[in-house]
Each structure stands twice: as C-alpha cells, then as structure tokens.
Design an enzyme around this catalytic site. Structure first.
Site, PDB file in Angstrom:
ATOM      1  N   ASN A  10       8.021  -5.460  -0.325  1.00 16.88           N
ATOM      2  CA  ASN A  10       7.857  -4.289   0.525  1.00 16.88           C
ATOM      3  C   ASN A  10       6.362  -4.191   0.779  1.00 16.88           C
ATOM      4  OD1 ASN A  10       7.592  -1.810   1.761  1.00 16.88           O
ATOM      5  ND2 ASN A  10       9.074  -0.783   0.430  1.00 16.88           N
ATOM      6  N   ASP A  18       1.453 -15.562   6.990  1.00 17.71           N
ATOM      7  CA  ASP A  18       1.074 -16.955   6.733  1.00 17.71           C
ATOM      8  C   ASP A  18       1.283 -17.327   5.271  1.00 17.71           C
ATOM      9  OD1 ASP A  18       0.387 -17.261   9.394  1.00 17.71           O
ATOM     10  OD2 ASP A  18      -1.788 -17.176   9.043  1.00 17.71           O
ATOM     11  N   HIS A  69      12.495  -2.422   3.006  1.00 16.45           N
ATOM     12  CA  HIS A  69      11.911  -1.132   3.356  1.00 16.45           C
ATOM     13  C   HIS A  69      12.830  -0.039   2.835  1.00 16.45           C
ATOM     14  CE1 HIS A  69       8.986  -3.086   5.855  1.00 16.45           C
ATOM     15  NE2 HIS A  69       9.964  -3.839   6.302  1.00 16.45           N
ATOM     16  N   ILE A  70      12.254   0.967   2.266  1.00 16.43           N
ATOM     17  CA  ILE A  70      13.019   2.085   1.729  1.00 16.43           C
ATOM     18  C   ILE A  70      13.610   2.909   2.866  1.00 16.43           C
ATOM     19  CG2 ILE A  70      12.819   4.228   0.393  1.00 16.43           C
ATOM     20  CD1 ILE A  70      10.535   2.715  -1.183  1.00 16.43           C
ATOM     21  N   SER A  71      12.801   3.166   3.872  1.00 18.26           N
ATOM     22  CA  SER A  71      13.265   3.952   5.020  1.00 18.26           C
ATOM     23  C   SER A  71      13.833   3.014   6.096  1.00 18.26           C
ATOM     24  CB  SER A  71      12.110   4.769   5.610  1.00 18.26           C
ATOM     25  OG  SER A  71      11.157   3.915   6.211  1.00 18.26           O
ATOM     26  N   PRO A 102       0.792  -1.226   0.000  1.00 13.18           N
ATOM     27  CA  PRO A 102       0.000   0.000   0.000  1.00 13.18           C
ATOM     28  C   PRO A 102       0.824   1.276   0.000  1.00 13.18           C
ATOM     29  CG  PRO A 102      -0.184  -1.136   2.112  1.00 13.18           C
ATOM     30  CD  PRO A 102       0.544  -2.050   1.189  1.00 13.18           C
ATOM     31  N   ASN A 103       0.345   2.204  -0.782  1.00 13.89           N
ATOM     32  CA  ASN A 103       0.867   3.565  -0.919  1.00 13.89           C
ATOM     33  C   ASN A 103       2.196   3.650  -1.659  1.00 13.89           C
ATOM     34  OD1 ASN A 103      -1.340   4.803   0.501  1.00 13.89           O
ATOM     35  ND2 ASN A 103      -0.471   3.876   2.342  1.00 13.89           N
ATOM     36  N   ARG A 126      11.873   5.411  12.897  1.00 13.03           N
ATOM     37  CA  ARG A 126      10.536   5.976  12.747  1.00 13.03           C
ATOM     38  C   ARG A 126       9.666   5.611  13.955  1.00 13.03           C
ATOM     39  NH1 ARG A 126       8.444   5.052   6.880  1.00 13.03           N
ATOM     40  NH2 ARG A 126       7.024   6.673   7.571  1.00 13.03           N
ATOM     41  N   TYR A 151      10.878   9.004   1.360  1.00 10.96           N
ATOM     42  CA  TYR A 151      10.922   8.015   0.280  1.00 10.96           C
ATOM     43  C   TYR A 151      11.629   8.481  -0.982  1.00 10.96           C
ATOM     44  CZ  TYR A 151       7.503   5.806   3.290  1.00 10.96           C
ATOM     45  OH  TYR A 151       6.877   5.236   4.361  1.00 10.96           O
ATOM     46  N   GLU A 174      12.290  -9.292   2.756  1.00  8.05           N
ATOM     47  CA  GLU A 174      11.488  -8.133   3.160  1.00  8.05           C
ATOM     48  C   GLU A 174      12.351  -6.892   2.990  1.00  8.05           C
ATOM     49  OE1 GLU A 174       9.995  -6.258   7.353  1.00  8.05           O
ATOM     50  OE2 GLU A 174       9.722  -8.424   7.126  1.00  8.05           O
ATOM     51  N   HIS A 228       3.535  -4.493   9.481  1.00  5.53           N
ATOM     52  CA  HIS A 228       3.364  -4.395  10.926  1.00  5.53           C
ATOM     53  C   HIS A 228       2.021  -4.923  11.404  1.00  5.53           C
ATOM     54  CE1 HIS A 228       6.718  -1.847  10.023  1.00  5.53           C
ATOM     55  NE2 HIS A 228       5.931  -1.074   9.297  1.00  5.53           N
ATOM     56  N   ALA A 239       2.784  -0.718   5.189  1.00  4.55           N
ATOM     57  CA  ALA A 239       2.215  -0.794   6.536  1.00  4.55           C
ATOM     58  C   ALA A 239       1.715  -2.192   6.890  1.00  4.55           C
ATOM     59  CB  ALA A 239       1.092   0.226   6.683  1.00  4.55           C
ATOM     60  N   ARG A 262       4.870  11.092  -2.757  1.00  9.05           N
ATOM     61  CA  ARG A 262       4.500  11.193  -1.340  1.00  9.05           C
ATOM     62  C   ARG A 262       5.726  11.276  -0.448  1.00  9.05           C
ATOM     63  NH1 ARG A 262       4.285   5.271   1.195  1.00  9.05           N
ATOM     64  NH2 ARG A 262       3.688   6.192   3.168  1.00  9.05           N
ATOM     65  N   ARG A 275       6.428   0.797  13.892  1.00 10.39           N
ATOM     66  CA  ARG A 275       7.123   0.301  12.704  1.00 10.39           C
ATOM     67  C   ARG A 275       8.325  -0.575  13.055  1.00 10.39           C
ATOM     68  NH1 ARG A 275       4.937   3.118   8.322  1.00 10.39           N
ATOM     69  NH2 ARG A 275       4.132   5.173   8.885  1.00 10.39           N
TER      70      ARG A 275
END
Length: 139
Positions: free
Chosen positions: A71, A84, A97-99, A9-10, A104, A22, A95, A77, A74, A17, A108
């Site tokens: 990625n 699963d 993550h950009i940040s 998402p996003n 944060r 990001y 997995e 978390h 949200a 954004r 997170r």
C-alpha cells in the site's frame, strides 16, 4: 511462506487519521489478527513515509520472499521510481488500498504501480490485506 507487507506515507496514522475513510483500527492491531489467522505464514511488516526507503525494502525482499503486499499510499499515483522497483524484482506484488480509490478524487484513479503488480485490491478496508494474502496463497 514469507510475505512482506509494505505501507507507505501516512499509513502509520491508521486508526487516528480520517477515520471515516480508513477506520479506527491501527495497523499493528490488524497485523496481529492477520498473523493469527495465518499461523503457517511469516508475515513481516514495514512502514515508511519516505519513497527511497520503500524502494530499498522492495529491493531487499524482492528476490527471496513469496509475496509483497504494497500500500504505497499517495506514492501510488506519483512514483515512477517505485513502479520501476516493482518491475525490477521477481517477487509478485499485490497493490492494496484500504479505501475505494475510484470513489475519491480524480487523481487517485490512476496508479503508476498497477501495471507492474500481479493485481490490485481496493475498497475493502483493512480486509484488503487479507484478500491480498489469499491471492498470494492461490498463486
């Protein structure tokens, strides 16, 4: 070698954004650069804001691809269902993550997915995806 990148998402808003977190590059632009860097690898891309669609994609590619770079945004978390799905497939999942999620908000700092992934890469901007490709190449 076939690698599937799945963004949650996003992440369709990358480059637009929260540029201070990001960056200002859209993912499609970065993906083109990544594909040029690894011409011998088929790198497919999928993005969805919908949890069930991410699960469906994991099921679709999770038995016949060489690696998945995920990625989950949200959902990282919150989603036992995605965790699963990762546990139920054979393809290794990295997995990303950009940040740096540990710099944060506290919520997170916990990943529901990490225990079912081969590894986690966070905090290197879009280059987190390249590092994930490298980790899959190293097997």
């Amino acid at each position: 070698m076939n690698i599937q990148i799945i963004n949650g998402p996003n992440l369709n808003l990358l480059g637009v954004r929260e540029k201070s977190i990001y960056g200002d590059t859209g993912f499609e632009t970065y993906l083109t650069e990544l594909q040029k860097r690894y011409p011998g690898i088929v790198i497919n891309y999928y993005q969805s804001n919908v949890e069930g669609e991410i699960i469906n994609k994991l099921h679709e590619v999770g038995f016949n691809y060489d690696g998945i770079i995920l990625n989950a945004g949200a959902y990282t978390h919150t989603s036992v269902a995605i965790a699963d799905a990762i546990a139920g497939i054979n393809t290794p999942v990295i997995e990303v993550h950009i940040s740096n999620v540990y710099k944060r908000e506290e919520f997170r700092h916990t990943s529901m997915l990490a225990r079912n992934c081969k590894g986690v890469i966070a905090g290197f901007g879009l280059d987190s995806y390249r590092l994930a490709v490298e980790s899959l190449l190293a097997k």
